[in-house]
Each structure stands twice: as C-alpha cells, then as structure tokens.
Write a protein that holds these residues in place. Structure first.
Motif, PDB file in Angstrom:
ATOM      1  N   PHE A  10     -12.645 -10.018  -4.143  1.00 49.80           N
ATOM      2  CA  PHE A  10     -11.504  -9.601  -3.066  1.00 49.80           C
ATOM      3  C   PHE A  10     -10.999 -10.847  -3.261  1.00 49.80           C
ATOM      4  N   ASP A  11     -10.899 -11.995  -2.972  1.00 45.81           N
ATOM      5  CA  ASP A  11      -9.720 -13.078  -2.819  1.00 45.81           C
ATOM      6  C   ASP A  11      -8.597 -12.278  -4.016  1.00 45.81           C
ATOM      7  N   LEU A  12      -8.846 -12.191  -5.102  1.00 44.28           N
ATOM      8  CA  LEU A  12      -8.045 -12.366  -5.785  1.00 44.28           C
ATOM      9  C   LEU A  12      -6.950 -11.222  -5.861  1.00 44.28           C
ATOM     10  N   LEU A  13      -7.960  -9.819  -4.958  1.00 45.68           N
ATOM     11  CA  LEU A  13      -6.990  -8.538  -5.461  1.00 45.68           C
ATOM     12  C   LEU A  13      -6.791  -8.202  -3.888  1.00 45.68           C
ATOM     13  N   GLY A  14      -7.000  -8.819  -2.260  1.00 44.67           N
ATOM     14  CA  GLY A  14      -6.583  -8.341  -1.526  1.00 44.67           C
ATOM     15  C   GLY A  14      -5.132  -8.578  -1.463  1.00 44.67           C
ATOM     16  N   PRO A  15      -3.984 -10.154  -2.082  1.00 47.29           N
ATOM     17  CA  PRO A  15      -2.568  -9.779  -1.564  1.00 47.29           C
ATOM     18  C   PRO A  15      -1.933  -8.849  -2.384  1.00 47.29           C
ATOM     19  N   LEU A  16      -2.660  -8.569  -3.417  1.00 45.81           N
ATOM     20  CA  LEU A  16      -2.018  -7.247  -4.334  1.00 45.81           C
ATOM     21  C   LEU A  16      -2.412  -6.000  -3.518  1.00 45.81           C
ATOM     22  N   LEU A  17      -3.499  -6.208  -2.749  1.00 45.29           N
ATOM     23  CA  LEU A  17      -3.702  -4.685  -1.906  1.00 45.29           C
ATOM     24  C   LEU A  17      -2.972  -4.729  -0.785  1.00 45.29           C
ATOM     25  N   ASP A  18      -2.946  -5.426   0.039  1.00 43.50           N
ATOM     26  CA  ASP A  18      -2.050  -5.401   0.699  1.00 43.50           C
ATOM     27  C   ASP A  18      -0.387  -5.219   0.079  1.00 43.50           C
ATOM     28  N   LEU A  19      -0.180  -5.781  -0.732  1.00 45.04           N
ATOM     29  CA  LEU A  19       1.382  -5.371  -1.224  1.00 45.04           C
ATOM     30  C   LEU A  19       0.935  -3.745  -1.096  1.00 45.04           C
ATOM     31  N   LEU A  20       0.078  -2.920  -2.222  1.00 42.86           N
ATOM     32  CA  LEU A  20       0.461  -1.896  -2.477  1.00 42.86           C
ATOM     33  C   LEU A  20       0.290  -0.830  -0.932  1.00 42.86           C
ATOM     34  N   GLU A  21      -0.019  -1.305   0.114  1.00 40.87           N
ATOM     35  CA  GLU A  21      -0.513  -0.733   1.594  1.00 40.87           C
ATOM     36  C   GLU A  21       1.229  -0.825   1.792  1.00 40.87           C
ATOM     37  N   ASP A  22       1.368  -1.507   1.608  1.00 37.03           N
ATOM     38  CA  ASP A  22       3.025  -2.132   2.173  1.00 37.03           C
ATOM     39  C   ASP A  22       4.286  -0.857   1.160  1.00 37.03           C
ATOM     40  N   ALA A  23       4.131  -0.482   0.011  1.00 34.44           N
ATOM     41  CA  ALA A  23       5.145  -0.122  -0.441  1.00 34.44           C
ATOM     42  C   ALA A  23       4.688   1.652  -0.750  1.00 34.44           C
ATOM     43  N   ASN A  24       2.928   1.913   0.047  1.00 37.21           N
ATOM     44  CA  ASN A  24       3.021   2.907  -0.395  1.00 37.21           C
ATOM     45  C   ASN A  24       3.700   4.032   0.851  1.00 37.21           C
ATOM     46  N   PRO A  25       4.802   5.383   0.194  1.00 37.03           N
ATOM     47  CA  PRO A  25       5.525   5.725   1.017  1.00 37.03           C
ATOM     48  C   PRO A  25       4.959   7.151   1.654  1.00 37.03           C
ATOM     49  N   PHE A  26       3.470   7.279   2.087  1.00 38.62           N
ATOM     50  CA  PHE A  26       2.775   8.080   2.310  1.00 38.62           C
ATOM     51  C   PHE A  26       1.966   7.593   3.369  1.00 38.62           C
ATOM     52  N   GLY A  27       1.665   5.999   3.861  1.00 38.79           N
ATOM     53  CA  GLY A  27       1.085   5.143   4.750  1.00 38.79           C
ATOM     54  C   GLY A  27       1.907   5.462   6.344  1.00 38.79           C
ATOM     55  N   ALA A  28       1.402   5.480   6.846  1.00 41.33           N
ATOM     56  CA  ALA A  28       1.669   5.298   8.353  1.00 41.33           C
ATOM     57  C   ALA A  28       2.641   3.922   8.310  1.00 41.33           C
TER      58      ALA A  28
END
Length: 49
Positions: free
Chosen positions: A31-49
C-alpha cells in the motif's frame, strides 16, 4: 521422449496475492508503494469528479 513442461506465472501470482492478503507487513509495504500511483491514476481519470 519427455513432454515439455509449460511454465506458468499463475502460481507465483497466487502466492503474491496470498502474501498481500494474509501478511500485514507485506500488505502495508504494498500500500505504501502503490499509494502515490493510485493517487496519480485518480487525478488522471477523465470520468472522475
């Protein structure tokens, strides 16, 4: 003549998933290693709010 063995990645993936699920230290490390990657994916999601 001996049959060729097919080498599969599936047992290794299953072992890794089991370690992540059942070993808290490994889970926290993943989780510590993948946390920043998941945050980047959340920011780049075109369908997200």
């Amino acid at each position: 003549m001996a049959a060729k063995r097919k080498r599969s990645v599936a047992p290794y993936v299953a072992l890794l998933v089991a370690l992540i699920i059942f070993v808290p230290v490994v889970r926290e490390t993943v989780f510590d290693l993948l946390g920043p990657l998941l945050d980047l994916l959340e920011d780049a999601n075109p369908f997200g709010a």
